[in-house]
Design a protein around this motif. Structure first.
Motif, PDB file in Angstrom:
ATOM      1  N   GLY A  46      10.038   0.471   5.233  1.00 22.54           N
ATOM      2  CA  GLY A  46       9.749   0.098   3.850  1.00 22.54           C
ATOM      3  C   GLY A  46       9.902  -1.402   3.643  1.00 22.54           C
ATOM      4  O   GLY A  46       9.060  -2.047   2.990  1.00 22.54           O
ATOM      5  N   LYS A  47      10.962  -1.961   4.216  1.00 22.49           N
ATOM      6  CA  LYS A  47      11.164  -3.405   4.120  1.00 22.49           C
ATOM      7  C   LYS A  47      10.094  -4.164   4.904  1.00 22.49           C
ATOM      8  O   LYS A  47       9.657  -5.242   4.497  1.00 22.49           O
ATOM      9  CB  LYS A  47      12.561  -3.768   4.638  1.00 22.49           C
ATOM     10  N   ASP A  49       7.011  -3.152   5.330  1.00 14.93           N
ATOM     11  CA  ASP A  49       5.795  -3.094   4.516  1.00 14.93           C
ATOM     12  C   ASP A  49       5.836  -4.151   3.404  1.00 14.93           C
ATOM     13  O   ASP A  49       4.827  -4.832   3.138  1.00 14.93           O
ATOM     14  CB  ASP A  49       5.645  -1.703   3.921  1.00 14.93           C
ATOM     15  N   ASP A  50       6.995  -4.312   2.773  1.00 14.77           N
ATOM     16  CA  ASP A  50       7.131  -5.339   1.734  1.00 14.77           C
ATOM     17  C   ASP A  50       6.920  -6.733   2.317  1.00 14.77           C
ATOM     18  O   ASP A  50       6.266  -7.585   1.697  1.00 14.77           O
ATOM     19  CB  ASP A  50       8.518  -5.260   1.094  1.00 14.77           C
ATOM     20  N   THR A  53       3.269  -7.459   2.864  1.00 15.76           N
ATOM     21  CA  THR A  53       2.588  -7.825   1.609  1.00 15.76           C
ATOM     22  C   THR A  53       2.788  -9.307   1.309  1.00 15.76           C
ATOM     23  O   THR A  53       1.829 -10.023   0.975  1.00 15.76           O
ATOM     24  CB  THR A  53       3.135  -6.981   0.452  1.00 15.76           C
ATOM     25  N   ASP A  54       4.041  -9.769   1.440  1.00 15.99           N
ATOM     26  CA  ASP A  54       4.330 -11.188   1.195  1.00 15.99           C
ATOM     27  C   ASP A  54       3.596 -12.084   2.194  1.00 15.99           C
ATOM     28  O   ASP A  54       3.075 -13.150   1.833  1.00 15.99           O
ATOM     29  CB  ASP A  54       5.834 -11.441   1.279  1.00 15.99           C
ATOM     30  N   LYS A  75      -1.053  -3.402   7.803  1.00 20.01           N
ATOM     31  CA  LYS A  75      -0.578  -2.602   6.670  1.00 20.01           C
ATOM     32  C   LYS A  75      -1.292  -1.242   6.633  1.00 20.01           C
ATOM     33  O   LYS A  75      -0.667  -0.209   6.352  1.00 20.01           O
ATOM     34  CB  LYS A  75      -0.817  -3.354   5.352  1.00 20.01           C
TER      35      LYS A  75
END
Length: 284
Positions: A46-47, A49-50, A53-54, A75
């Motif tokens: 989850g981290k 994936d975040d 995005t950044d 992604k």
């Protein structure tokens, strides 16, 4: 040799504890371990994936189309597979590659920690079941240990420059001798442990044996040869101290006593009744 202390948890107590458990206690312990690993992986991904995005936004702001597309592709792969492994690591862009390798390293570190926390309890189950004569149940626990280690912890030869706690190597051999041999056997390593006893080798007058132990019990035997060292015992009050002196002009002297923590370098011969190090020398 001085009388060796018994392990903190006696076999009788282990047998009583295991017999009070359900027949699937070992499998239940493995399931709890795997559930913890799944939670760690879910959080790490989850981290990840975040962070993707950044990273993609950063490339878009820099008008770097190729890199932004590479991150978008990753992604999409992550959304479909919900995994991250070495085979997924890309050569470019470097910032994406770095993020992937760092995430994998963290996942492996946490996974190894969880597995290593579970192994001692499973090893106790296996020992107690064996002593109680429940060999099929003990075999099932051994299989569960193998599945846990082989599925989540890669076999990596020990770094000869690192210091291995005696408890680590004893746990490895208690869990799976074949696997432990792949990591340690034939390697010249440094181990750190508590001196549990010492004596001249009754089978070879040219050898002197020092036994190291750990808080959870078990023994590791270190063999010193008279060709390389002089060993003598001295009495000090109620203690016996072994003085090990290397031969040669630059050789040092090490004083060993029961209960002291020492480091010993030696070549691992694997396990035969106990884990053995040969051609040992003390680390000053």
């Amino acid at each position: 040799m001085k009388r060796l202390l018994s392990p903190p948890l006696t076999l009788a107590l282990m047998i009583a504890t295991v017999c009070a458990q359900t027949p699937n206690a070992g499998e239940a312990e493995v399931q709890k371990c795997e559930d913890r690993i799944a939670n760690v992986w879910r959080d790490a991904l989850g981290k990840y994936d975040d962070a993707l995005t950044d990273l993609q936004l950063g490339f878009q702001k820099a008008a770097d189309l190729e890199s932004a597309l590479a991150v978008r592709t990753e992604k999409a792969r992550l959304a479909a597979d919900s995994t991250l492994a070495e085979k997924n690591v890309v050569p470019e862009p470097k910032s994406l590659r770095t993020l992937q390798t760092q995430t994998i390293a963290r996942m492996q570190e946490f996974t190894s920690q969880i597995v290593n926390e579970t192994l001692p309890k499973l090893i106790d189950y296996k020992k107690a079941l064996t002593v109680a004569g429940k060999l099929d149940e003990a075999l099932a626990v051994r299989s569960a240990i193998e599945r846990l280690q082989n599925g989540y912890v890669p076999v990596v030869r020990v770094d000869q420059k690192s210091v291995v706690p005696v408890e680590t190597i004893l746990t490895a051999y208690a869990a799976d001798r074949t696997r432990a041999d792949k990591i340690y056997k034939g390697q010249r390593i440094v181990v750190r442990g508590v001196v549990g006893g010492f004596r001249a080798d009754p089978a070879d007058a040219k050898q002197y044996l020092v036994y190291l132990t750990s808080a959870s019990g078990g023994w590791l035997q270190c063999s010193f040869t008279a060709a390389d060292f002089q060993m003598r015992e001295e009495k000090q009050f109620n203690n016996t101290i072994v003085i090990i002196t290397g031969k040669g002009k630059d050789a040092g002297t090490v004083r060993v006593q029961k209960g002291a923590t020492v480091e010993v370098r030696g070549t691992c011969e694997g396990m035969d009744e106990m884990v053995r190090l040969v051609k040992s020398d003390p680390v000053n």
